[in-house]
Design an enzyme around this catalytic site. Structure first.
Site, PDB file in Angstrom:
ATOM      1  N   HIS A 299       0.853  -1.193   0.000  1.00 44.04           N
ATOM      2  CA  HIS A 299       0.000   0.000   0.000  1.00 44.04           C
ATOM      3  C   HIS A 299       0.885   1.238   0.000  1.00 44.04           C
ATOM      4  O   HIS A 299       2.097   1.155   0.185  1.00 44.04           O
ATOM      5  CB  HIS A 299      -0.901  -0.001   1.233  1.00 44.04           C
ATOM      6  CG  HIS A 299      -0.126   0.136   2.512  1.00 44.04           C
ATOM      7  ND1 HIS A 299       0.471  -0.950   3.151  1.00 44.04           N
ATOM      8  CD2 HIS A 299       0.192   1.222   3.267  1.00 44.04           C
ATOM      9  CE1 HIS A 299       1.096  -0.541   4.234  1.00 44.04           C
ATOM     10  NE2 HIS A 299       0.947   0.784   4.338  1.00 44.04           N
TER      11      HIS A 299
ATOM     12  N   THR B 198       6.268  -0.011   0.794  1.00 45.89           N
ATOM     13  CA  THR B 198       7.143  -0.969   1.468  1.00 45.89           C
ATOM     14  C   THR B 198       6.820  -2.361   0.930  1.00 45.89           C
ATOM     15  O   THR B 198       5.670  -2.805   0.992  1.00 45.89           O
ATOM     16  CB  THR B 198       6.930  -0.927   2.982  1.00 45.89           C
ATOM     17  OG1 THR B 198       7.195   0.395   3.466  1.00 45.89           O
ATOM     18  CG2 THR B 198       7.853  -1.912   3.676  1.00 45.89           C
TER      19      THR B 198
ATOM     20  N   TRP C  32       1.123  -1.689  14.401  1.00 50.03           N
ATOM     21  CA  TRP C  32       0.853  -2.092  13.015  1.00 50.03           C
ATOM     22  C   TRP C  32       1.896  -3.056  12.472  1.00 50.03           C
ATOM     23  O   TRP C  32       1.616  -3.867  11.596  1.00 50.03           O
ATOM     24  CB  TRP C  32       0.785  -0.853  12.119  1.00 50.03           C
ATOM     25  CG  TRP C  32       2.039  -0.024  12.161  1.00 50.03           C
ATOM     26  CD1 TRP C  32       2.319   1.007  12.983  1.00 50.03           C
ATOM     27  CD2 TRP C  32       3.185  -0.179  11.326  1.00 50.03           C
ATOM     28  NE1 TRP C  32       3.561   1.521  12.740  1.00 50.03           N
ATOM     29  CE2 TRP C  32       4.120   0.804  11.715  1.00 50.03           C
ATOM     30  CE3 TRP C  32       3.519  -1.049  10.287  1.00 50.03           C
ATOM     31  CZ2 TRP C  32       5.361   0.935  11.105  1.00 50.03           C
ATOM     32  CZ3 TRP C  32       4.754  -0.909   9.673  1.00 50.03           C
ATOM     33  CH2 TRP C  32       5.658   0.070  10.074  1.00 50.03           C
TER      34      TRP C  32
ATOM     35  N   HIS D 286       5.732   6.251  -1.078  1.00 49.70           N
ATOM     36  CA  HIS D 286       6.539   5.031  -1.178  1.00 49.70           C
ATOM     37  C   HIS D 286       5.680   3.814  -0.873  1.00 49.70           C
ATOM     38  O   HIS D 286       4.619   3.918  -0.254  1.00 49.70           O
ATOM     39  CB  HIS D 286       7.738   5.087  -0.227  1.00 49.70           C
ATOM     40  CG  HIS D 286       7.358   5.140   1.218  1.00 49.70           C
ATOM     41  ND1 HIS D 286       7.072   6.324   1.869  1.00 49.70           N
ATOM     42  CD2 HIS D 286       7.191   4.151   2.153  1.00 49.70           C
ATOM     43  CE1 HIS D 286       6.762   6.073   3.128  1.00 49.70           C
ATOM     44  NE2 HIS D 286       6.818   4.758   3.333  1.00 49.70           N
TER      45      HIS D 286
ATOM     46  N   THR E 144       1.012   4.956   2.002  1.00 47.26           N
ATOM     47  CA  THR E 144       0.460   5.747   3.103  1.00 47.26           C
ATOM     48  C   THR E 144       0.365   7.208   2.664  1.00 47.26           C
ATOM     49  O   THR E 144       1.357   7.788   2.192  1.00 47.26           O
ATOM     50  CB  THR E 144       1.339   5.627   4.356  1.00 47.26           C
ATOM     51  OG1 THR E 144       1.347   4.260   4.793  1.00 47.26           O
ATOM     52  CG2 THR E 144       0.817   6.506   5.473  1.00 47.26           C
TER      53      THR E 144
END
Length: 613
Positions: free
Chosen positions: A495, A572, A606, A570, A497
């Site tokens: 995803h 991850t 998280w 970005h 953010t």
């Protein structure tokens, strides 16, 4: 009377000074010597070719509307202008001069060329001629003439042995190294320059001779010595000589096959090796002299990495690129001025005064540098717009148009120009005065009831975590596996953010960010991409996205407080690099597709559920 530093003791400055015997002479380099050096040694060839190649490598950027640029570039390709200029510039540096003959079909080439009379497709051909085929005429002595101090005409041999005069305005004249004055040109190259090899050939020969001598020493690096009793006394005997030759030929063969040397008990054997240490430094010293003589950095001339601690060679290459740019602007552009006028008219059928060209920069930025510049421009734009209405330093619409032009020119956002044509610019999407008036009227009618219900409509403040899931995660995972990553995060965990704000805000003030009708967002292929290692060991793909950056700033304006002051979009994709060198990973270049925005509260734990597969 002499005004110099003199010492009678050391004989410095006197007639017996050893330096007094050193003086310079006029070098003479014939065409045969030039051709032999160019063909027979790699150093002269590179000294001639490299600056010419670098001067033409990036070529020029035409500044005009799209249709005009396409027509001009098509005309350049049709005539092979770039290739012809490169060939002419190489030959000019090699022989001291060359020219491009501009062919437009005029009957009498001895008359001046008139570019303003050229129509569409009027430029027929370009022909490369060296000074060996293009003889310079008499030097123009009229000080009011454009051609003062230069040949007033040139003569070229054509089919049938005839000679045709050509006016210099019909030629793109490129000279090699400059001669001091035409008075010194007698016997050299009347009306032309001289080969760039003239002043560098001595340094080249010294370097070649040094390399040749070192190569010869390699063959004698090891010498076998055998001491034979009474050898000198018996050497005059032919039978003895033959026996010795047979004896040691056999011994040498036995040694070469079995590594064993058979000798008599009274014979002595020893081996001596030449000391080759330091020869590389000596050779490189001569190569540096050649580099200085040619004005080409060693890193470019020899293709080697810079030596020394923390050496990068960037300053040398920057100075070299500045020199090439000077050649382009001070030598090539003036020589090509009439040719450019002909190209523009031949391509477009007229002369728009707003059309011009600029040499493309030779400096090549890394992907990280491009990403940093893009981020700097974006931050500067946000500062100029301000965080609220009335704080604009530059009108928002004007700044948007300027940014679109800048990003199209530098290629930061591939496909941006096509997207603007499809969806329209900011100015085209601005509401009309009628729409603004209607909205204001509606607001007046509903304002009171809206104010009364404001408190009940406001949501309770909560922490804010906004993200978009990657819908084509399989493509990114396949790329990561191809780069050598053994494990990656699952596709569902990939995803981007948009906001991570532990500070509580009213979500209802965030509004709806709809890029496509279905709320999705697509990042086109290309653009600045970097693979980086973030805090906590996260391995991410950084990319540029004006939409995500603007959305992040919009959420900040309603009170969101991100944990990191600088926002960089970005994804991850891994935490375990394994044996992969992050600095050598080629970034993912394909399209990135995101789903609709997902609003959630911040989870402090998280990272606990992150498991690679």
């Amino acid at each position: 009377m002499r005004d110099s530093l003199t010492s009678l003791v050391s004989r410095m400055g006197t007639d017996r000074d050893k330096a007094a015997t050193t003086f310079y002479t006029n070098p003479v380099l014939t065409d045969d010597q030039i051709v032999a050096a160019y063909r027979g040694s790699w150093l002269p060839r590179k000294i001639v070719d490299i600056p010419a190649l670098d001067a033409c490598r990036k070529w020029r950027n035409w500044q005009a509307d799209d249709a005009q640029i396409e027509a001009i570039e098509a005309e350049e390709k049709r005539l092979n202008v770039k290739g012809k200029v490169l060939e002419a510039y190489k030959k000019a540096r090699l022989f001291g001069g060359a020219a491009l003959l501009i062919g437009n079909g005029d009957v009498d080439p001895s008359l001046p060329l008139e570019p303003e009379r050229m129509g569409k497709q009027g430029l027929r051909y370009l022909t490369v001629l060296t000074r060996r085929h293009l003889a310079a005429g008499e030097i123009e002595r009229d000080v009011a003439s454009e051609w003062y101090g230069k040949p007033g005409y040139y003569t070229v041999n054509v089919a049938g042995g005839q000679q045709v005069r050509v006016h210099p305005s019909r030629l793109v004249i490129l000279n090699g190294a400059m001669l001091p004055d035409e008075e010194f040109e007698v016997g050299f190259a009347n009306g032309w320059g001289e080969s760039v090899l003239t002043s560098t050939l001595d340094a080249i020969k010294n370097a070649d001779a040094t390399a040749g001598n070192i190569a010869s020493m390699i063959f004698e690096a090891k010498i076998d010595i055998i001491k034979v009793p009474n050898f000198s006394a018996n050497i005059g005997n032919q039978a003895y000589e033959d026996a010795v030759l047979r004896r040691y030929s056999l011994a040498n063969r036995v040694k070469g096959i079995n590594g064993t040397l058979i000798l008599d008990a009274e014979e002595e054997y020893e081996s001596k090796s030449a000391q080759l240490g330091g020869l590389t430094d000596i050779l490189m010293g001569f190569m540096q002299i050649v580099s200085g003589a040619a004005d080409i950095p060693v890193t470019r001339l020899l293709g080697q990495s810079p030596a020394g601690m923390n050496a990068t060679g960037e300053s040398d290459m920057k100075n070299y690129h500045d020199r090439i740019q000077s050649m382009q602007e001070l030598e090539m552009s003036p020589a090509m001025r009439r040719l450019d006028e002909c190209i523009i008219r031949s391509a477009t059928g007229g002369r728009d005064p707003s059309i011009y060209d600029a040499w493309a920069p030779l400096e090549q930025m890394s992907e990280k540098d491009k990403a940093d510049i893009f981020k700097t421009k974006s931050d500067a734009a946000r500062t100029l717009v301000g965080s609220a209405s009335g704080q604009e330093i530059i009108p928002r619409v004007a700044l948007s148009d300027a940014l679109v032009n800048a990003f199209v020119e530098d290629g930061s956002l591939p496909g941006l120009e096509a997207a603007i044509e499809e969806y329209g610019s900011l100015a085209e999407n601005e509401p009309s005065e009628e729409e603004i008036a209607a909205a204001a009227q509606q607001a007046l009618q509903t304002g009171n009831s809206g104010n009364q219900d404001q408190k009940t409509n406001d949501a309770a403040p909560r922490s804010l975590y906004v993200s978009r899931s990657v819908t084509n995660a399989a493509d990114i995972i396949a790329w990561a596996k191809g780069q050598g990553f053994a494990t990656t995060l699952p596709a569902d965990d990939l995803h981007v953010t948009i906001m991570y704000s532990p500070a509580a805000i009213d979500w209802m003030q965030a509004g709806q960010d709809t890029w496509n009708v279905d709320g999705t967002l697509t990042i086109p292929p290309g653009g600045p991409r970097v693979v980086s290692l973030f805090g906590g060991g996260a391995i991410v793909i950084e990319f540029a996205s004006a939409a995500l950056s603007w959305r992040h700033e919009e959420l900040k304006r309603i009170g969101a407080e991100p944990t990191y002051p600088q926002y960089s979009p970005h994804i991850t994709f891994a935490y375990q690099p394994g044996d992969v060198d992050i600095d050598k990973v080629e970034p993912y270049r394909g399209a990135i597709e995101f789903g609709p925005e997902i609003f959630a509260e911040v989870k402090q734990d998280w990272a606990a559920g992150m498991i690679e597969r």
